[in-house]
Scaffold this active site. Structure first.
Site, short mmCIF file in Angstrom:
data_model
loop_
_atom_site.label_atom_id
_atom_site.label_comp_id
_atom_site.label_asym_id
_atom_site.label_seq_id
_atom_site.Cartn_x
_atom_site.Cartn_y
_atom_site.Cartn_z
N LYS A 186 0.82 -1.22 0.00
CA LYS A 186 0.00 0.00 0.00
C LYS A 186 0.85 1.27 0.00
O LYS A 186 0.38 2.33 -0.38
CB LYS A 186 -0.98 -0.03 1.16
CG LYS A 186 -2.03 -1.12 0.94
CD LYS A 186 -3.13 -1.11 1.95
CE LYS A 186 -4.20 -2.13 1.59
NZ LYS A 186 -3.79 -3.52 1.87
C1 LIG Z 1 -4.40 -4.58 1.33
C2 LIG Z 1 -3.60 -5.82 1.21
C3 LIG Z 1 -3.97 -6.85 0.30
C4 LIG Z 1 -5.23 -6.77 -0.55
O1 LIG Z 1 -5.15 -5.77 -1.54
P1 LIG Z 1 -6.45 -5.33 -2.33
O2 LIG Z 1 -6.04 -4.17 -3.16
O3 LIG Z 1 -7.46 -4.97 -1.28
O4 LIG Z 1 -6.88 -6.49 -3.15
C5 LIG Z 1 -3.16 -7.96 0.19
N1 LIG Z 1 -2.05 -8.08 0.95
C6 LIG Z 1 -1.68 -7.15 1.83
C7 LIG Z 1 -0.45 -7.36 2.66
C8 LIG Z 1 -2.42 -5.97 1.99
O5 LIG Z 1 -2.03 -5.03 2.87
#
Ligand SMILES: *Cc1c(COP(=O)(O)O)cnc(C)c1O
Length: 453
Positions: free
Chosen positions: A110
């Site tokens: 993120k």
């Molecule tokens: C947020 C997150 C996901 C999922 O991502 P999306 O965009 O919601 O599909 C997967 N792995 C980790 C470690 C995350 O923080």
């Protein structure tokens, strides 16, 4: 370039306004009015480093930001990444790669979008000579990444609500040990849903929202999706030319934001063969892609908690294309889904997508197998991607978090406790959190007292 709402009842906006708005006023999500075609530029892109590639990609969309300013915003956004490649692609075996997306400040993918979003907010504050207060709720990674995107930025304050005692101790430290005086980590007495409900009410209060120039932090922001397209492009360009037409990206998925970015990039003329949607036991998207029915289920807490979702908030962007870019049909699908908790697509075309799911009973065994076969330590989210590798394809598994964020799960699977210096450093710093009731009145009072003006 202008951006349209999937629901068709918001006038098109420029990039900066679409980013500042987040959710469109008609309840829809912003998408580019037309998708550019990058197919003739791929040879040129091959020579670029990560930040330059990001600039060449985003400048096509962010046409209302002067190019040199945009270049500086992007350069700044990727300086806090610790690997010089930013998104290193590592070969594990014949036809198998892992794309590590966890070298940013909070050790999860993120950061790619939220570092950039923080600097875009910063730029807007400076341009408009305004302040901004960001308010959001998190069950883990998003809150930490959003906080680190805005850390110490003048003219901004960020308030993140999280359920007290229900995020991992390391995630809590990432939010509460920052030492920055524009960051407020609010430990809510209640669940994530209680916090969300209170926030909805606060964002519905137009007067309060305008008074503090409140902005939401959530996974549907246009800038997040576009920032995430770039690492798919970067990775695809690192694969040997003879393998490129066979690439399948394997994406651990919750809200469908990450994998949607890859698919959009393919729609823009990058010949990626396919995508696998890899879910944990919260498998609404697995069921969607295998049966054509989008049906809500109960959230089961899992070993891969950042994928514990019931409704994939970015899926609406895919639905828009699935129903022939017809906003009236998007509205109909979303209304039916809201009312009945399900929607069955007639003649659903899963196109280049495949899907897999894995339960908590599978995850430790996969972590063991990946470690034994490749000497690689996968975090529990990434492990879901390794569930089912198709040896006929060139697979690139997206590693969405560092294993060091989940030391207990890894230790019980393979007997090794992964660590990370940035997390160790956090353990020495004081926790600053504010306990608060999950009521709109309590949250409003807190924001009133601490908001930047
Ligand atoms: C947020 C997150 C996901 C999922 O991502 P999306 O965009 O919601 O599909 C997967 N792995 C980790 C470690 C995350 O923080």
């Amino acid at each position: 370039m202008r951006f349209l709402s999937t629901r068709g009842q918001t006038p098109p906006l420029g990039f900066s306004d679409a980013v500042a708005t987040g959710l469109a006023p008609d309840g829809g999500l912003f998408l580019p009015e037309t998708l550019p075609d990058f197919s003739s530029q791929l040879a040129r892109f091959e020579k670029l480093g990560y930040a330059e590639l990001c600039f060449e990609f985003l400048r096509v969309f962010a046409t209302d930001i002067p190019p040199e300013t945009l270049r500086a915003i992007i350069a700044k956004s990727y300086t806090a990444f610790r690997d010089p490649a930013i998104a290193p692609l590592k070969p594990l075996a014949q036809n198998l790669y892992v794309l590590e997306l966890f070298h940013g400040p909070t050790l999860a993918f993120k950061d790619f979008a939220l570092q950039l979003l923080g600097n875009l907010y910063d730029y807007q504050c400076a341009m408009r000579r305004e302040t901004i207060n960001v308010l959001g709720a998190t069950s883990g990674d998003t809150g930490a990444a959003a906080i680190h995107g805005l850390l110490g930025k003048p003219g901004t304050a960020i308030f993140i609500l999280y359920p007290d005692g229900r995020v991992s101790p390391l995630q809590e430290r990432q939010m509460t040990c920052t030492g920055a005086d524009n960051v407020f980590a609010l430990a809510v007495d209640g669940t994530f849903d209680d916090a969300q409900t209170a926030l909805k009410e606060i964002f519905g209060d137009q007067e309060f929202r305008l008074r503090h120039r409140l902005s939401a932090v959530n996974s549907i922001n246009l800038a997040r999706v576009l920032a995430q397209c770039v690492y798919y492009l970067y990775a695809w360009l690192r694969v040997p030319v003879i393998e490129r037409r066979d690439v399948e990206f394997v994406v651990p998925t919750g809200n469908f934001g990450n994998v949607l970015a890859g698919w959009l990039l393919q729609q823009m003329g990058v010949p990626i063969r396919g995508f696998r949607v890899a879910t944990n036991q919260n498998d609404i998207l697995y069921r969607m892609f295998t049966t054509g029915e989008y049906r809500i289920g109960d959230v089961l807490p899992s070993l891969a908690p950042s994928m514990d979702i019931q409704v994939a908030s970015n899926f609406e962007r895919f639905i828009y294309f699935q129903v022939g870019r017809d906003p009236a049909r998007v509205r109909e699908v979303m209304a039916t889904f809201k009312k009945t908790g399900a929607y069955r697509f007639e003649n659903f075309d899963r196109g280049v997508f495949s899907a897999s799911r894995c339960t908590d009973a599978d995850i430790p065994g996969i972590i063991q197998r990946v470690y034994r076969d490749y000497g690689y330590i996968a975090d529990p989210h990434t492990a879901c991607g390794f569930a089912q590798i198709n040896p006929e394809r060139v697979s690139i598994v997206l590693a969405t978090a560092s294993p060091a964020k989940f030391p207990d799960t890894i230790k019980s699977a393979i007997g090794i406790e992964p660590t990370d210096p940035s997390l160790e450093a956090l353990k020495k710093r004081p926790v600053v959190k504010h306990r608060i009731a999950a009521t709109p009145a309590a949250i409003r009072a807190f924001v009133d007292a601490r908001a930047v003006r």
